[in-house]
Design a protein around this motif. Structure first.
Motif, PDB file in Angstrom:
ATOM      1  N   ILE A   1       0.851  -1.184   0.000  1.00  0.00           N
ATOM      2  CA  ILE A   1       0.000   0.000   0.000  1.00  0.00           C
ATOM      3  C   ILE A   1       0.886   1.232   0.000  1.00  0.00           C
ATOM      4  O   ILE A   1       1.720   1.400   0.894  1.00  0.00           O
ATOM      5  N   ASN A   2       0.702   2.057  -1.001  1.00  0.00           N
ATOM      6  CA  ASN A   2       1.495   3.292  -1.116  1.00  0.00           C
ATOM      7  C   ASN A   2       2.984   3.026  -0.974  1.00  0.00           C
ATOM      8  O   ASN A   2       3.712   3.762  -0.311  1.00  0.00           O
ATOM      9  N   GLY A   3       3.403   1.925  -1.570  1.00  0.00           N
ATOM     10  CA  GLY A   3       4.821   1.621  -1.588  1.00  0.00           C
ATOM     11  C   GLY A   3       5.329   0.829  -0.401  1.00  0.00           C
ATOM     12  O   GLY A   3       6.458   0.364  -0.404  1.00  0.00           O
ATOM     13  N   LYS A   4       4.467   0.668   0.637  1.00  0.00           N
ATOM     14  CA  LYS A   4       4.947  -0.090   1.796  1.00  0.00           C
ATOM     15  C   LYS A   4       4.336  -1.491   1.776  1.00  0.00           C
ATOM     16  O   LYS A   4       3.165  -1.648   1.478  1.00  0.00           O
ATOM     17  N   ASP A   5       5.126  -2.485   2.152  1.00  0.00           N
ATOM     18  CA  ASP A   5       4.637  -3.860   2.180  1.00  0.00           C
ATOM     19  C   ASP A   5       4.016  -4.178   3.533  1.00  0.00           C
ATOM     20  O   ASP A   5       4.536  -3.776   4.567  1.00  0.00           O
ATOM     21  N   PHE A   6       2.913  -4.928   3.494  1.00  0.00           N
ATOM     22  CA  PHE A   6       2.262  -5.340   4.731  1.00  0.00           C
ATOM     23  C   PHE A   6       1.861  -6.798   4.632  1.00  0.00           C
ATOM     24  O   PHE A   6       1.573  -7.308   3.558  1.00  0.00           O
TER      25      PHE A   6
END
Lengths: 773, 429, 176
Positions: free
Chosen positions: A10-15
């Protein structure tokens, strides 16, 4: 949801998120705020407001995040120029026809549309055309409506369909001329007002609170409802020492009920500040004389002297103590202490409609919480009518069936409204509930039960099979129709069906906000019943100390019982039939004027918080009893704080051990009392008594064929609801007024001479013609 | 009004001019129910679907989705009953071909539905017909009665194990019910709001069971596909757009009517100027909306001398789309501002109101048009309208939002002169 | 499971209409039954049934709405929400002859405006109005699928195409 984790960017961040999670929830959890209107937890998905649009790689258009289930490797953008333009665009569309009513709109300050516009909307107003016009109107005595403000999120219609099962309010028309309303424009529904609560704008408004105040002028405090045993969490809004409204809006409170309340919870509060509240202690010095105001000291002394005298002359058991299932746990505990340690009488009870002593005495499994009901696999409901008497339970059942694929097995002599959700409905003869409880436990009783209840044998077998086939929780609910023996047997149903994969949970359906607490505090321990108490009045019982009042149905046939007493003390909020016979009347404080706890039908111990100072000279019930005890020579030693009383409760009531107020302070994490569970109790003697009782039932009998109207119980006029003018309208058939442009309250006097409204609650009595141009 | 085939042998229009063309007797004597017999005699359901795939038949209602592929989405192992629904809600402005197919050759539709039902293992079909076409429902009912009496509809069709019942169903005046999921909502007795996709109707449609929704013209193509074989049908058209298409021609032409053309007909200018008799009263061509109101409007200079092939690819290349084939021809007397306003009013009237952008956007756009028409136009209005369209397009719940935006976007961009003169000039452009 | 449920009063209604449900002749009831038989779910028949009730009662009035709610086992609000969605269902009275003139593009550019003007003048009413004697209601509607024979109108359920003032006179003057 599965416990398997997948990767979402999401928005470049991994979760890492659970597989099957909904994208909008995931984004919000991870701190990426996404606006939405129509998305509402556990309601049917809409994807119609188009506010929650996000960009998902590989999907051609912007997608509504509320409808997207996360998949492994999904790449999401929630913040970008195109998305911001879309969000501004949608807000702009919503505001296009929306009237700029904020200065005169009740919702101003609490409005989701306002907030959404601040956070996500554009700065310019480009709409310079004429807005579509609809006149303001009233849809019912409780619901005011300004259709022009509607953004058609349909939360109201979904809530009416899915929570209440009533389909009263719907969207009519098409396109830009769609209007929320009802056929012929007048609502005859249960008036729960949930449509008002979930409405994100000022379209549906509380008609009883209209134009009274601004939300930021109110002090909001979280408390537990004082009507039925569901124990909904609500926030009372008060100003100037007066409670103005009761809401469950999620910005103020987030309890077991979410934003749900029923008509009584939401609109029943005017009794708190009603002018008919008893103001001072009163003493009737001579039998047949008038009640004369007195000071607290005089009154307490008088009571102490007279009770002492009766106990001296006729013995301790001649003094009876009657509590009320509406009192807080603290009040009931102090009353119990007073009764057993000070007075030492064996004649005590509460004015509750029926006793659950036998049920608790044979409890074979935990009590279900309302969350358990929602996620249950099977629900068995014997007797009762939750839609009318425990509306939150009714809502949980409906949602369990609708969203949780739960099976509802309904056993009732009346075709209650919940039959619409029932997969199996045993329509039994009146007063044969015991027979079914018997057969559920003991399959050899099937043919006997079938004969007495007037149903097919294989229908009973099917009901039992539904329990046996369940994977997951089975919730067994029952109302006041079951006798004590049947309660004992039913409470042990777990020994027949509970397995490692199947819990049997119980959900008794008492009527009052602290019926369960009354049992827990011991006030239902004695074998006396309210009618028994009245029967003995003048003989075995010579004096009564009543905190509360007898129910009208309990006084029926015993109208002069109270006058046979030598001495009657009543602690009450209002004058009732019971206070009319009293020798001393002491003004009690309502639940909004004191701290305490109520225990609901889940066994959850929930806080009651003081919202306004005690009215006039009223005092909390437990303070009155403590003062009387002190006068009688026993100092209970409380430091004038309810939490101190509660600490004592936690030390004396095993189910409440370890509880303290700080532990109970978060309504989103309620604490359940730890009831004693006997997994395999011996109920053989109860079974034989039950068999005898069932055998004595007649073999024929007519069945009730008519579903009671909505509001048959909800709109009943009782001591508290009597003080709300709108309830009188509802109890008298909710007549449609001449015009819906003006509040029906202002019109009723002119057109319906059949009933008198208690006008105390009408702020201004104006004729309709003066108010409508 | 003309009904004829141009540039190919009539396929769908084969029987429309025969006397008593509606009757089972005439239908049978002219090749009717032979395809059904061929299917029941020795083709498997998969065989049928494969032929349809080979035919490159694409949905004729407007979306143009490959029909064979749509049918193959129906799960074969589903225990639920399957449904075949014919979309006869023809409401796209400019489109009237389905009307004449049902009026003149109802049995062709019945046969097409039966074959579709066979291939999908379906036993129930519904013909959802717009409410205004009541007389067609009556015609269809009579045809169905004939078919039932002849053992062609109902149990044990032509003495085989295959049984299928077909019912007519009436709409009640809602263009949105032409959208397949809204149609299913309406058929279920609800308000005609579209539904979320996925799940697609092929998997979960009518009563949450696998359902295929096809336009009338799509289904009526099926018997010929079976008879001549999918490949042969495809060869009548182009590689990606097989077979023939019915074009409903209206507006300022001398010979309006329903024309059957092979896909890829060469070319549009010839079609207008020769086959349809040219422009009325000798006027000049100004604009054409070739595929029903929802497609981009075309300027005359995008057609004249441009060799526009009339198939899906050709029209896209020329800057528009086949859509439903509702071919509206406009001459120089038409003010494109007014024609676009007319269409915008249509979309506003027909918007179902479910989602914010379409509901509020079309209402706003109509108000802007009215204001400009009444002399209150401002120079920024062109940009405002384009921006509103941009906020609707791609953001709405169903394609009606897109359909409402495209006429305005294309009209403003391609016919700016018809708009500019109505907007106040603040400085000389 | 219990067969007695059949006799239990129908669904609780959230609106008290204060009227009795409409009644129809055995033939009409049979017609309604035939429609209901087409669908596995009763609610699907709501539109065909609404047309029948409208035909019999002139429009969908409260007794008609209550009849439909009982017949389809729905609430009156469910009937209302569907009825108000569709253009052809009338929840208010209309004239004996409902003239519905197509106003959409193809008809528009072929003279629909003149048809409207002519009818309006001839009948003495504006679009949306009904003549004082209740005979004619004049409406403008969207594309009726008759673009090739424009301009045209639909009179109740009948299409009248390629209209001219003479033809309009012919059609309207002949009506009983």
């Amino acid at each position: 949801m599965s416990t398997e984790l997948i990767k979402v960017t999401i928005n470049g961040k991994d979760f890492e998120v659970p597989k099957g999670a909904r994208l909008i929830d995931v984004c919000r959890e991870k701190g990426f705020d996404i606006p939405s209107f129509c998305y509402y937890s556990d309601l049917a998905l809409q994807a119609s407001c188009r506010m929650c649009l996000v960009r998902i790689e590989k999907m051609p258009k912007l997608q509504t995040s509320c409808t997207i289930i996360c998949t492994d490797g999904m790449i999401v953008t929630t913040q970008s120029e195109e998305i911001e333009k879309a969000q501004r665009g949608m807000t702009e569309f919503l505001l296009a026809n929306h009237p700029l009513d904020c200065p005169v709109c009740d919702r101003g300050g609490e409005c989701e549309l306002q907030e959404m516009t601040f956070d996500w909307g554009g700065l310019e107003e480009r709409f310079t055309e004429k807005k579509n016009y609809y006149a303001e109107r009233y849809l019912s005595p409780m619901v005011a409506n300004d259709p022009q403000r509607c953004i058609l999120c349909k939360r109201c219609t979904r809530v009416c369909d899915e929570w209440m099962g009533e389909d009263a309010i719907e969207a009519g028309g098409r396109g830009a001329h769609t209007v929320i309303g009802t056929y012929l424009g007048w609502l005859d529904c249960s008036q729960c007002g949930n449509c008002i609560e979930v409405c994100p704008t000022g379209t549906l408004l509380d008609a009883t609170y209209r134009h009274q105040t601004r939300p930021w002028e109110l002090a909001q405090s979280i408390t537990t409802c004082n009507f039925c045993s569901d124990g909904c969490q609500m926030s009372l809004g008060s100003r100037g020492g007066e409670v103005r409204r009761s809401v469950a809006r999620d910005r103020y409170v987030n309890g077991i009920n979410g934003e749900f309340l029923c008509v009584k919870g939401r609109f029943g509060h005017p009794f708190i500040n009603h002018e008919a509240r008893i103001r001072t202690p009163m003493i009737r010095y001579k039998k047949g004389g008038k009640l004369i105001p007195a000071t607290w000291d005089d009154a307490i002394r008088h009571v102490a002297e007279r009770l002492d005298a009766v106990a001296e002359e006729h013995g301790r058991n001649a003094v009876g103590v009657v509590g009320s299932p509406r009192l807080t746990n603290e009040a009931l505990h102090v009353l119990y202490k007073f009764t057993t340690e000070l007075v030492g009488t064996q004649n005590y009870t509460t004015t509750d409609a029926f006793s659950l002593r036998s049920f608790f005495g044979h409890l074979g499994g935990p009590l279900a919480t309302h969350r358990d009901i929602r996620y249950a696999n099977t629900i068995v409901l014997i007797g009762g009518d939750p839609s009318e008497l425990q509306p939150l339970t009714g809502k949980q059942i409906r949602q369990a069936v609708r969203n949780g694929s739960s099976t509802l097995v309904l056993v009732n002599s009346v075709p209650i409204r919940l039959r619409e959700q029932a997969k199996i409905f045993l329509h039994i003869r009146p007063m044969t509930e015991d027979a079914i409880a018997f057969a559920l436990f003991d399959r050899s009783a099937d043919s006997l039960a079938a004969q007495k209840a007037g149903v097919e044998e294989n229908a009973i077998a099917a009901a039992r099979q539904a329990i046996a086939d369940s994977t997951g929780d089975v919730v067994v609910m029952f109302g006041g129709e079951l006798t004590a023996t049947a309660q004992a047997v039913l409470a042990q149903l777990s020994q027949k069906f509970a397995t490692r994969d199947r819990r049997i949970l119980f959900h008794p359906l008492p009527l009052f906000n602290n019926s369960i607490g009354a049992h827990d505090m011991g006030m239902m321990e004695a074998p006396t019943s309210p009618r028994g108490m009245l029967n003995a009045a003048g003989n075995g019982i010579r004096a009564l100390y009543v905190a509360g009042s007898f129910l009208p149905e309990q006084l029926e046939g015993h109208e002069d019982a109270l006058s046979k007493l030598d001495f009657l003390v009543v602690q009450e909020l209002f004058e009732t039939e019971t206070t009319a016979a009293a020798d001393v009347v002491l003004p009690a404080a309502s639940y909004a004027e004191q701290d305490g706890t109520f225990t609901n039908n889940d066994g959850l111990v929930q806080r009651v918080r003081q919202s306004i100072p005690a009215l006039h000279q009223s005092k909390p019930d437990w303070v009155i009893v403590s003062q009387l005890a002190k006068e009688l020579g026993m100092d209970f030693g409380y430091e004038m704080s309810a939490s101190a009383v509660f600490r004592e409760i936690s030390e004396t009531v095993p189910a409440y051990s370890g509880m303290r107020y700080p532990l109970l302070k978060d309504e989103t994490n309620p604490v359940q009392a730890k009831y004693q569970v006997t997994e395999r109790a011996d109920v053989s003697s109860e079974l034989s008594v039950l068999r005898e009782c069932v055998e004595k039932l007649p073999n024929t009998g007519d069945k009730v064929m008519v579903t009671p109207d909505v509001g048959t119980e909800l709109f009943k006029i009782g001591t508290l609801t009597d003080k709300v003018a709108q309830f009188h309208l509802l109890a008298n058939g909710n007549p449609r007024p001449e015009t819906t442009a003006v509040s029906p309250l202002y019109q009723i006097g002119r057109q319906n001479a059949d009933f008198q409204l208690p006008i105390a609650n009408l702020k201004n009595e104006t004729s309709a013609s003066e108010l409508v141009d | 009004m003309r009904i004829e085939a141009i540039g190919c042998e009539p396929l769908q229009l084969r029987r429309v001019h025969l006397e008593n063309s509606r009757t089972l007797d005439v239908y049978r004597r002219n090749g009717g129910y032979e395809a059904l017999k061929k299917v029941l005699d020795g083709m498997s359901p998969d065989d049928v679907i494969n032929e349809v795939k080979k035919s490159a038949l694409r949905g004729r209602g407007g979306a143009g989705f490959p029909t064979g592929m749509k049918w193959s989405f129906v799960p074969k192992d589903s225990p639920k009953p399957k449904y075949v629904v014919c979309n006869a809600d023809e409401s796209e402005p400019g489109t009237f071909k389905d009307r004449y197919l049902m009026e003149r050759d109802p049995h062709m539709l019945i046969e097409g539905m039966l074959i579709a039902a066979y291939s999908l293992n379906s036993q129930t079909g519904y013909i959802y017909t717009r409410g205004e076409y009541k007389y067609l429902i009556d015609i269809m009912d009579v045809a169905l009665e004939e078919a039932r009496a002849a053992g062609l509809v109902g149990k044990n069709i032509l003495g085989t194990n295959f049984g299928c019942e077909i019912h007519t169903h009436t709409g009640a005046g809602a263009y949105i019910c032409g959208e397949e999921t809204a149609l299913l909502s309406s058929l279920e007795g609800l308000r005609g709001h579209p539904r979320m996709k996925p799940p697609f109707p092929a998997v979960s449609g009518l009563y949450a069971a696998p359902t295929v929704v096809n336009n009338v013209e799509t289904l009526t193509a099926v018997p010929d596909i079976i008879k001549m074989g999918g490949e042969a049908y495809q060869k009548l058209g182009t590689e990606k757009s097989g077979g023939t298409k019915l074009w409903s021609v209206s507006g300022h032409v001398n010979s309006p009517g329903v024309y059957e053309l092979p896909m890829g007909y060469d070319d549009m200018e010839k079609f207008i100027m020769e086959d349809c008799g040219g422009i009325l009263d000798g006027k000049k061509l100004k604009a054409v909306i070739p595929g029903g109101s929802s497609v981009y409007i075309m300027r005359a200079d995008q057609i004249i001398g441009k060799d526009v092939r009339m198939d899906y690819e050709g029209l896209v290349a020329a800057g528009s789309s086949v859509g439903s084939g509702g071919f509206i021809v406009m001459d120089e007397t038409v003010d494109i501002f007014e024609s676009t306003k007319n269409l915008t009013e249509f979309y506003k009237h027909e918007s179902c109101g479910w989602c914010t952008p379409c509901r509020e956007g079309t209402d706003w756009l109509v108000k802007v048009f009215k204001r400009i028409e009444n002399g209150g136009g401002r120079i920024e209005d062109a940009q405002l309208m384009l921006d509103l369209c941009d906020n609707i397009e791609g953001k709405s719940f169903c394609p009606l939002g897109d359909a409402a935006s495209w006429p305005i976007q294309s009209a403003i961009k391609r016919f700016p002169e018809d708009f500019i003169h109505r907007l106040r000039r603040l400085n000389v452009d | 499971m219990s067969t007695q449920i059949v006799n239990i009063q129908p669904l609780s209604q959230p609106v008290d209409l204060g009227v009795e449900p409409a009644t129809f002749s055995p033939e009409v009831e049979a017609e309604i039954d035939r429609h209901l038989a087409k669908y596995p779910v009763a609610r699907s028949a709501i539109l065909p049934l609404m047309f029948i009730v409208q035909r019999e009662r002139g429009y969908l009035d409260p007794p008609g709405v209550l009849y439909l709610a009982n017949r389809l086992k729905l609430r009156v609000t469910d009937i209302w929400e569907v009825a108000t969605f569709y253009s052809m269902i009338n929840t208010a009275p209309v004239g004996k002859y409902h003239i519905q003139i197509c106003k959409t593009l193809s008809c528009r550019i072929r003279g629909a405006g003149k048809v409207t003007e002519y009818c309006s003048q001839k009948l003495g009413i504006k679009v949306g109005e009904t003549t004082a004697d209740g005979r004619f209601t004049l409406s403008e509607v969207e594309c009726l699928g008759s673009c090739g024979t424009a301009p045209m109108f639909q009179l109740n359920f009948d299409y009248h195409e390629n209209l001219t003032p003479e033809k309009i006179d012919q059609i309207l003057d002949k009506l009983p």
